[in-house]
Design an enzyme around this catalytic site. Structure first.
Site, PDB file in Angstrom:
ATOM      1  N   GLU A  60       6.001  46.648  28.906  1.00  0.00           N
ATOM      2  CA  GLU A  60       5.844  45.332  28.287  1.00  0.00           C
ATOM      3  C   GLU A  60       7.069  44.902  27.493  1.00  0.00           C
ATOM      4  O   GLU A  60       7.426  43.721  27.466  1.00  0.00           O
ATOM      5  CB  GLU A  60       4.617  45.294  27.376  1.00  0.00           C
ATOM      6  CG  GLU A  60       3.299  45.155  28.121  1.00  0.00           C
ATOM      7  CD  GLU A  60       2.841  46.441  28.769  1.00  0.00           C
ATOM      8  OE1 GLU A  60       3.471  47.489  28.510  1.00  0.00           O
ATOM      9  OE2 GLU A  60       1.866  46.424  29.535  1.00  0.00           O
ATOM     10  N   HIS A 129      -9.738  46.213  25.889  1.00  0.00           N
ATOM     11  CA  HIS A 129      -9.699  45.195  26.939  1.00  0.00           C
ATOM     12  C   HIS A 129     -10.537  43.993  26.520  1.00  0.00           C
ATOM     13  O   HIS A 129     -11.044  43.269  27.353  1.00  0.00           O
ATOM     14  CB  HIS A 129     -10.226  45.748  28.279  1.00  0.00           C
ATOM     15  CG  HIS A 129      -9.370  46.802  28.902  1.00  0.00           C
ATOM     16  ND1 HIS A 129      -9.369  48.108  28.487  1.00  0.00           N
ATOM     17  CD2 HIS A 129      -8.470  46.748  29.922  1.00  0.00           C
ATOM     18  CE1 HIS A 129      -8.521  48.822  29.228  1.00  0.00           C
ATOM     19  NE2 HIS A 129      -7.966  48.021  30.112  1.00  0.00           N
TER      20      HIS A 129
HETATM   21  C1  LIG Z   1       0.632  49.260  27.761  1.00  0.00           C
HETATM   22  C2  LIG Z   1      -0.287  49.019  28.912  1.00  0.00           C
HETATM   23  N1  LIG Z   1       0.036  48.079  29.814  1.00  0.00           N
HETATM   24  C3  LIG Z   1      -0.770  47.844  30.861  1.00  0.00           C
HETATM   25  C4  LIG Z   1      -1.918  48.536  31.029  1.00  0.00           C
HETATM   26  C5  LIG Z   1      -2.844  48.232  32.222  1.00  0.00           C
HETATM   27  N2  LIG Z   1      -2.828  49.344  33.159  1.00  0.00           N
HETATM   28  C6  LIG Z   1      -3.754  50.312  33.097  1.00  0.00           C
HETATM   29  S1  LIG Z   1      -3.443  51.546  34.160  1.00  0.00           S
HETATM   30  C7  LIG Z   1      -2.076  50.777  34.765  1.00  0.00           C
HETATM   31  C8  LIG Z   1      -1.271  51.418  35.842  1.00  0.00           C
HETATM   32  C9  LIG Z   1      -0.880  52.799  35.490  1.00  0.00           C
HETATM   33  O1  LIG Z   1      -0.177  53.383  36.531  1.00  0.00           O
HETATM   34  P1  LIG Z   1       0.294  54.895  36.443  1.00  0.00           P
HETATM   35  O2  LIG Z   1       0.918  55.152  35.137  1.00  0.00           O
HETATM   36  O3  LIG Z   1       1.108  55.193  37.638  1.00  0.00           O
HETATM   37  O4  LIG Z   1      -1.038  55.717  36.441  1.00  0.00           O
HETATM   38  P2  LIG Z   1      -2.123  55.807  37.585  1.00  0.00           P
HETATM   39  O5  LIG Z   1      -3.179  54.780  37.254  1.00  0.00           O
HETATM   40  O6  LIG Z   1      -1.445  55.551  38.865  1.00  0.00           O
HETATM   41  O7  LIG Z   1      -2.666  57.183  37.496  1.00  0.00           O
HETATM   42  C10 LIG Z   1      -1.873  49.566  34.121  1.00  0.00           C
HETATM   43  C11 LIG Z   1      -0.801  48.626  34.431  1.00  0.00           C
HETATM   44  C12 LIG Z   1      -2.220  49.499  30.061  1.00  0.00           C
HETATM   45  N3  LIG Z   1      -3.333  50.236  30.121  1.00  0.00           N
HETATM   46  N4  LIG Z   1      -1.400  49.721  29.031  1.00  0.00           N
END
Ligand SMILES: Cc1ncc(C[n+]2csc(CCOP(=O)(O)OP(=O)(O)O)c2C)c(N)n1
Ligand SMILES: Cc1ncc(C[n+]2csc(CCOP(=O)(O)OP(=O)(O)O)c2C)c(N)n1
Ligand SMILES: [Mg+2]
Ligand SMILES: [Mg+2]
Lengths: 327, 331, 327, 331
Positions: A60, A129
């Site tokens: 972000e 959320h």
């Molecule tokens: C700071 C923040 N930004 C956005 C989100 C929304 N979000 C939740 S999980 C995710 C993707 C995470 O991807 P990754 O780190 O590769 O983990 P995975 O879900 O693939 O295990 C996002 C964008 C969040 N939880 N926290």
């Protein structure tokens, strides 16, 4: 005129603005092929390509910081925070940078950037959320904050935000996305940022509110009308700048003010609104200025009965209006 | 002394003299700040002393007609190369009209200026890294050949924004140069307490672009590596991270007392490698900096510094109420 | 009793607490051999060693995040932000994490952490070394905010903050550090967080304030006394929780309230205070609730005349009190 | 199939069966979540499916009596190994009393629990990295031998907190293990758009500690590298970064539809390497997982999942007003 949902108004505004001005681009998590986790950017990557609809890394601070840099050199980025709850890693970039670049250079450099973020509760989102985050930004000079409640306002204000030459936080209520529908003109139009709107005229109690709570208040007003209580409903639409005139006028009109917001009360936006009235219309009041807001706890619980307990609703609002009317 | 031959780097005699001129000008302006501060005339100084080669070498490798720089507070050398004048600088030191950085609103060292293609900087460190990436993204989107250059200290490279900016730029192969002036200290904190790996250029591996740790006392080396990085960037090959190893010859700022945390011996030893002295010697050895040229340069710089100081001292302040303007667009 | 400066009170509190409890440690930039850029931690590394007085990397989010982790497993970190202005990179860790860990686990995990930060202007610091940041935190449930004005209060409240089992933001006014001196008992004592203090009794106008402005208000009150105006001065000391009782009592006492803070007005702490009064003591008021605050611009300019223009001072405060007294 | 011989890794037959048990338990609980979600009984699911080997292998290498873990939302496998029961898990899915993570306050997947030595996690990603470093710092200060383990996704590794935590831990040589579960996607965003260098373990070079990119489908490999990292940590040699290469077999969450952004062929191909299938085969080949044992395990897991579901479904909700408690210490 066509009937559009709140989220369609978002998408339409984005698409029309991007057609109009090549310097506009979108930057955020999952805004591309996924079309955004709420589908607010659906169809845009197909239309404008991945150069203008950029799936960013999960960062972000970079999303906002990169947008700032691009905006300084002439682009008009529309950054998306996936949820308003996740705007805080970018807080420094927003508060220390975006908000101050014009001031610290006397307009030599400017940041024409919009940050869109879905906010609000009642969607089983739990602590992270469901948040309303406007209270953590409304003190910051140099930014504007828009929080529309209807598709019409969404479209006109989002276009205004994108065309604005200062950074604008544009908060969209998640619960409104598909719940709220309304007429939206086919022609291009904008709504001035900083102007509220009287969503219902009334004479007994003035309610000042914004976002989803506008709808709940209107529902409450319907019920109260049958009881003979007439409610004046002001939809602020913008939290910063605030429409001071409309607020004072509304306060003077009925002499009884209820400020309603979904977010917690202490240090919320309602405090500033109340203080403005207490400063400028104190002797026009017939009752103490009341605030109805969420409880002062760190977040909205996921537990369904607790989420319900946390959220305001038309009944709670009607009760508060009734009490004030009877004062 | 530089291990590089300026001719092999494609530099002319005039260019290297010019480099030396900017280094010396930065130093002399900086020395004047301290005098003014100690005389109670300006409240604050933050210095470039010791880092002039790193700054001038790098920015000389850029194209100031199309590139953007987002420098940090010590980068007096950079902004001079990009066109700021001694008068600009002194107006900024005194916070008076004519200050192109902030029109008296920010402390000195917070550089900026659209006409000079210098992005505005603030105090919270490393926020300029994503900004430079944004400028580079814009260049790529518009098909422009411009490069964005941004710099910071090695301590500041530990901020999250460093990481987020670097990875973002890497993903999009953006024309940006990340430059770390590693001067051994973050105020009082030595490398051992700042960095798990003292070589910050090694981080580039993690992002998948080249990283170089270079001798920041050698202006020609700084030029060489930045030039290559700029070429890569212009060719669409993406970012480069450069760490210039330098030393901060003076206290952190006019509010600091460095005797508490580093020995005088250490500082003296570093002064032996003062990039201005060593580059002057190099140029003399090469027969480029003749005694006449040196005299001339010293005189013209002294004159420029004096005149700028006088002008700034005599200039009026901004009106107090002017503080209320330019919060939002004024229409 | 001994006469101590405001900053000595900070150092003394830190030293005494660290002597008392081994789990307390200090973490921040330049807090070690340098003793802090303001010298608040001077002498501590010599006494407690570099294991307990840690010069951290330049990473505010890590300073706070690491402190949170250490606090969760039983330590009591005192983190220093070198300037309050630089707290924003840690905003996410403070707001999303520190403030909510107790709530989100029903006290299974807690964060007994203090974050100290020097704030405030009038020291030629420009936009980013002069800020008051309390307004950007006072809305956040789960944290406490302390902003003392005297050495006595500093010492008692800093000890209370360190012993508190919740995260406390402890803001120290830079201008007070060496300017303000006062008596401090030799014995150990604490002051309850959330309790304000009447620093001067009066009958005509009630001023509610905190930090450096307490001193400016007291100066103003001295002057006004000679004019026959009697000022009641409330020093809030804590911004969160607010001492509601003392506020209401003060408002009722004189019927005329002036809220004073150095920081900008819109969305500032003054809004909440005003709203509390408007909600609970409206009919005891003889004049509109007034707020005297900094201008709503993104920061305090470095330019000396502009900095002076921005800052409140005893004269400006006296003028506002006088106007209210004459209302 | 694992290229490692469990005996060479010092593991007993019972231990590897136990590993398999936890992997299977995690999978079966997770499958049940989806059923409950589709039946409208629980509003939200976030899955471990495909990452069980990475999770169980790593946490098996830790000492759950003294170590701390700060896992991320997919780490069902980790928290089971650290002692959470099927009932705990189901209570959390239903947000009912008995949920040890948040007592119904957070969405499922936001793990925690002091008695299990699991630090409480939130939704904003990667904030747990500095927390684990803090726990490790506390261990070092107190002379304890405990290790702090923290994990996140590869997308989340682009947050500033990753960088700040890693460097901090490196400077102080803290006993912490950073573990990245690289499953190829951050929701819909593939590696090409997330990472300049797809191998996130390479970042360790920049911090000056070891980094390993390992096969996250191989539970024994995950065990081996984590074990070594834990030993390094306990010996005062500092942090290790491990990237486990995995694949997310299901959509991001119950709110996601992954058909928009990845082909069914790709998902099918990944299913061929499902770590549970391949580890079962490995254990069968080694003669460890006999048909009887397999049946027994399947039965006991089915029973546990059923019972836990029933219990949670029948349990009462928390009182609404309970939402007002535990904002501050209650005395
Ligand atoms: C700071 C923040 N930004 C956005 C989100 C929304 N979000 C939740 S999980 C995710 C993707 C995470 O991807 P990754 O780190 O590769 O983990 P995975 O879900 O693939 O295990 C996002 C964008 C969040 N939880 N926290
Ligand atoms: C976010 C933030 N935290 C703290 C500071 C205070 N500060 C100013 S400069 C500095 C040290 C910077 O060290 P380094 O990055 O090595 O640069 P150098 O001054 O050595 O050139 C610190 C801690 C700041 N400006 N911004
Ligand atoms: Mg340095
Ligand atoms: Mg992933």
């Amino acid at each position: 005129m066509a009937i559009k949902s709140y989220i369609e108004a978002v998408t339409d505004a984005l698409r029309e603005e991007m057609e109009r001005d090549e310097s506009i681009f979108i930057l955020g998590e999952d805004v591309g092929v996924r079309g955004g986790v709420f589908r607010a950017t659906a169809g845009l990557i197909e239309k404008f390509g991945e150069e203008r609809v950029i799936d960013s890394p999960l960062s972000e601070s970079a999303i906002v910081g990169v947008s700032i840099g691009a905006a300084m050199v002439g682009m008009r980025p529309v950054a998306e925070m996936q949820f308003a709850d996740f705007i805080f890693p970018a807080y420094n970039q927003i508060v220390s940078e975006a908000a101050r670049i014009r001031y610290r250079t006397k307009s030599d450099w400017t940041v024409p950037m919009t940050i869109r973020a879905p906010y609000g509760g009642g969607i089983h989102g739990g602590l992270y959320h469901s948040q309303s985050v406007e209270a953590l930004f409304h003190h910051v000079p140099g930014i504007k904050i828009v929080m529309p409640s209807t598709p019409y306002d969404v479209k006109g204000l989002l276009k205004a935000a994108i065309r604005d030459n200062d950074p604008v936080l544009f908060f969209e209520h998640k619960r409104c996305y598909r719940l709220i529908k309304g007429e939206v003109p086919d022609e291009d139009y904008t709504i001035e940022i900083g102007k509220g709107d009287v969503k219902r005229e009334g004479t007994d109690v003035t309610v000042i509110t914004y976002g989803l709570m506008v709808h709940y208040t209107l529902e409450a007003a319907e019920v109260l009308e049958k009881e003979g209580i007439s409610t004046h409903v002001i939809d602020l639409r913008s939290i910063k700048p605030l429409d001071k005139e409309l607020i004072i006028e509304g306060a003077k009109k009925t002499g009884k003010v209820l400020i309603v917001h979904e977010d917690g009360k202490f240090g919320g936006v309602g405090g500033e609104i109340s203080a403005i009235i207490a400063e400028e219309a104190l002797f026009d009041l017939d009752a103490p200025i009341q605030r109805l807001a969420g409880p002062d706890v760190p977040g909205m619980p996921y537990s369904p009965p607790q989420e319900k307990f946390y959220m305001l609703n038309p009944t709670k609002i009607a009760d508060a209006i009734r009490k004030l009317a009877e004062f | 002394m530089s291990k590089h031959d300026y001719k092999e780097l494609g530099l002319t005699e005039e260019q290297v003299l010019n480099m030396y001129y900017f280094m010396l000008l930065a130093r002399k302006l900086d020395e004047r700040f301290w005098l003014l501060n100690r005389a109670g005339k300006i409240p604050f100084v933050i210095s470039c002393q010791g880092q002039e080669a790193a700054q001038v070498g790098a920015t000389f490798a850029l194209d100031k007609t199309i590139d953007y720089i987002a420098p940090y507070y010590r980068d007096l050398g950079c902004v001079l190369v990009f066109g700021q004048t001694p008068t600009d600088i002194m107006m900024s030191a005194f916070a008076k009209p004519g200050d192109p950085n902030s029109h008296g609103r920010q402390m000195p060292g917070h550089f900026g200026g659209r006409k000079y293609r210098i992005l505005s900087g603030s105090s919270p460190v490393t926020t300029q890294f994503p900004h430079a990436v944004g400028a580079a993204l814009a260049a790529k989107m518009r098909g422009e050949k411009s490069v964005a250059y941004t710099s910071t200290g090695e301590g500041s490279s530990n901020q999250g924004d460093f990481h987020e900016a670097a990875n973002f730029a890497a993903v999009h192969k953006l024309p940006v140069i990340f430059y770390v002036e590693n001067n051994g200290y973050a105020i009082s904190v030595p490398l051992d307490k700042q960095l798990g790996n003292h070589n910050t250029a090694d981080r580039a591996v993690g992002y998948g672009f080249p990283g170089h740790s270079i001798d920041g006392n050698d202006v020609l080396e700084c030029y060489k590596y930045t030039k290559e990085a700029a070429e890569r960037a212009r060719n669409g090959e993406g970012p480069t991270l450069i760490e210039a190893r330098t030393y901060r010859l003076v206290p952190h700022s006019s509010d600091d007392d460095d005797r508490a945390y580093r020995s005088r011996e250490e500082v003296e030893a570093a002064k032996q490698k003062d990039p201005i002295l060593t580059f002057a010697q190099y140029l003399r050895d090469k027969g480029v900096l003749t005694p006449e040229k040196e005299q001339e340069m010293n005189d013209s710089i002294a004159k420029a510094v004096n005149e700028a100081t006088d002008e700034a001292e005599k200039a009026p302040f901004f009106d107090p109420e002017d503080a209320l303007t330019h919060v939002y667009e004024e229409r």
